[in-house]
Motif scaffolding. Structure first.
Motif, PDB file in Angstrom:
ATOM      1  N   UNK A   1       0.847  -1.192   0.000  1.00  0.00           N
ATOM      2  CA  UNK A   1       0.000   0.000   0.000  1.00  0.00           C
ATOM      3  C   UNK A   1       0.880   1.239   0.000  1.00  0.00           C
ATOM      4  N   UNK A   2       0.668   2.126  -0.956  1.00  0.00           N
ATOM      5  CA  UNK A   2       1.422   3.371  -1.016  1.00  0.00           C
ATOM      6  C   UNK A   2       0.426   4.514  -0.984  1.00  0.00           C
ATOM      7  N   UNK A   3       0.532   5.353   0.059  1.00  0.00           N
ATOM      8  CA  UNK A   3      -0.343   6.517   0.166  1.00  0.00           C
ATOM      9  C   UNK A   3       0.452   7.772  -0.180  1.00  0.00           C
ATOM     10  N   UNK A   4      -0.162   8.630  -0.961  1.00  0.00           N
ATOM     11  CA  UNK A   4       0.488   9.841  -1.452  1.00  0.00           C
ATOM     12  C   UNK A   4      -0.370  11.029  -1.034  1.00  0.00           C
ATOM     13  N   UNK A   5       0.276  12.104  -0.585  1.00  0.00           N
ATOM     14  CA  UNK A   5      -0.494  13.285  -0.178  1.00  0.00           C
ATOM     15  C   UNK A   5      -1.182  13.928  -1.359  1.00  0.00           C
ATOM     16  N   UNK A   6      -0.481  14.032  -2.474  1.00  0.00           N
ATOM     17  CA  UNK A   6      -1.087  14.582  -3.687  1.00  0.00           C
ATOM     18  C   UNK A   6      -0.325  14.027  -4.882  1.00  0.00           C
ATOM     19  N   UNK A   7      -0.919  14.048  -6.059  1.00  0.00           N
ATOM     20  CA  UNK A   7      -0.213  13.525  -7.238  1.00  0.00           C
ATOM     21  C   UNK A   7       1.063  14.281  -7.583  1.00  0.00           C
ATOM     22  N   UNK A   8       1.220  15.491  -7.051  1.00  0.00           N
ATOM     23  CA  UNK A   8       2.384  16.299  -7.397  1.00  0.00           C
ATOM     24  C   UNK A   8       3.402  16.414  -6.282  1.00  0.00           C
ATOM     25  N   UNK A   9       3.205  15.708  -5.142  1.00  0.00           N
ATOM     26  CA  UNK A   9       4.173  15.857  -4.057  1.00  0.00           C
ATOM     27  C   UNK A   9       5.497  15.232  -4.443  1.00  0.00           C
ATOM     28  N   UNK A  10       6.558  15.655  -3.737  1.00  0.00           N
ATOM     29  CA  UNK A  10       7.904  15.220  -4.110  1.00  0.00           C
ATOM     30  C   UNK A  10       8.246  13.883  -3.481  1.00  0.00           C
ATOM     31  N   UNK A  11       9.437  13.423  -3.774  1.00  0.00           N
ATOM     32  CA  UNK A  11       9.913  12.132  -3.266  1.00  0.00           C
ATOM     33  C   UNK A  11      10.236  12.238  -1.782  1.00  0.00           C
ATOM     34  N   UNK A  12      10.734  11.148  -1.231  1.00  0.00           N
ATOM     35  CA  UNK A  12      11.134  11.131   0.170  1.00  0.00           C
ATOM     36  C   UNK A  12      12.116  12.251   0.449  1.00  0.00           C
TER      37      UNK A  12
END
Length: 108
Positions: free
Chosen positions: A69-80
């Motif tokens: 499962x990978x959750x992302x804050x937004x489609x445009x947020x940056x990498x780690x």
């Protein structure tokens, strides 16, 4: 075989038609798939250690088995943050705002 599910944390919405690349450690394999309507990409690789990239950005590193499962804050947020280092424009080790008082500390 394992699956990667990608979704937006703020809304719970699945990331549709998003390229997901899996790279297994030790050169054991690499595949790119596109997520379906449920935000799931299926891979025909054996379980093992590796990295997962979503839209070209590293999002997960570790054991790949069953469902990741990978959750992302937004489609445009940056990498780690650990992969990218300090924010752009930071020339030194100080991250205090200009109006913040700071003091020197000897670490001897």
């Amino acid at each position: 075989m394992f699956k990667v599910r990608v979704w937006i944390k703020a809304t719970g919405e699945a990331m549709k038609r998003t390229p997901v690349t899996v790279v297994l450690d030790a050169g054991a394999g690499e595949q790119t798939r596109v997520t379906n309507r449920a935000g799931v990409a299926e891979f025909d690789l054996p379980a093992g250690a590796g990295r997962v990239f979503v839209a070209g950005r590293p999002r997960y590193q570790g054991h790949l088995d069953e469902l990741i499962d990978i959750e992302i804050w937004s489609p445009t947020d940056s990498a780690y943050a650990a992969d990218s280092g300090a924010p752009p424009g930071i020339q030194t080790g100080r991250t205090a705002s200009p109006s913040m008082q700071t003091a020197a500390l000897d670490a001897a």
